[in-house]
Design a protein around this motif. Structure first.
Motif: not given
Length: 260
Positions: A64-90
């Motif tokens: 609610x204060x910054x778009x940074x959280x949304x940026x992290x989610x987008x990056x996580x989705x992109x990482x999972x496309x390349x590394x589907x077994x990656x464990x990233x909790x946000x």
């Protein structure tokens, strides 16, 4: 990142720009602005640890204060496309500054005690709306510049010696609290919030954050120790991003409580 005097400087816990130097620049007339962390930065850092086989737990500034959280989610989705077994909790902390830090502190404590990452994430998600931010600012003009209050309110409030309080609501938004007349009463108000709302304070580490006003943070610590039994108190500095919006003299008491 903070843009101050034409330079973009990372808010990295005072390593690139010491907090006292940052607040000195503001007092001398600098007008900083802030920018959120972009997707590319998250990609670079996430990928580094994924390649090392590490599990990532990212606890982000309130969405609610910054778009940074949304940026992290987008990056996580992109990482999972390349590394589907990656464990990233946000996790969206729904908190700011040391409120976010309290959750990081608790997560680190649990992981050091060998508690499973899924249990840690569950605990943080269940706890985050109970992180109470009792905040007061010294100069209304920084809130006016950030669009939190109107110019008329800032002018009248300053003339009357009003010290506004802020809190973070359940949606992670910074909203106005009570209006206190005088700085000493504002400090007492922060302590009263702890007394009224803290859950089992004797088992808690209480956090006091300050924007270049450590002496007053020490005064608050003394008041708390005189009136409330707590496990420990940690005093820390407000970084440059949050300090841009609150300004020098901002003080906060952060703890786990009943309701925001």
């Amino acid at each position: 990142m903070v843009n101050i005097n034409g330079k973009f400087i990372p808010d990295d816990l005072g390593q690139s720009l010491k907090h006292e130097d940052f607040y000195k620049m503001i007092k001398e007339g600098a007008m900083p602005s802030t920018t959120q962390v972009n997707v590319g930065t998250f990609l670079e850092i996430f990928k580094k640890y994924v390649k090392q086989g590490e599990t990532i737990l990212y606890i982000g500034l309130s969405s609610a204060l910054s778009g940074t959280y949304n940026s992290s989610n987008t990056a996580r989705e992109m990482i999972l496309e390349e590394y589907p077994d990656a464990k990233i909790y946000i996790i969206d902390s729904l908190s700011a500054s040391v409120g976010e830090g309290l959750l990081v502190y608790k997560a680190n404590e649990m992981l050091n005690n060998n508690i499973d990452i899924d249990e840690v994430v569950k605990f943080i998600e269940n706890t985050k709306r109970h992180v109470i931010h009792a905040i007061t600012v010294d100069d209304l003009n920084h809130l006016k510049r950030g669009g939190r209050i109107s110019g008329a309110v800032a002018t009248v409030g300053s003339l009357l010696g009003i010290k506004p309080t802020l809190k973070i609501d359940d949606e992670g938004k910074a909203i106005p609290g009570d209006k206190i007349k005088g700085r000493k009463k504002a400090l007492k108000y922060l302590v009263k919030q702890l007394k009224d709302k803290a859950i089992k304070p004797e088992e808690q580490v209480i956090f006091i954050c300050n924007a270049d006003c450590k002496d007053e943070a020490e005064d608050i610590k003394k008041m708390i120790l005189e009136e409330v039994k707590v496990k420990d108190i940690i005093i820390t500095s407000i970084g440059s991003v949050i300090g841009t919006h609150g300004g020098p003299g901002t003080l906060g008491v952060v703890f786990i409580g009943t309701e925001r």
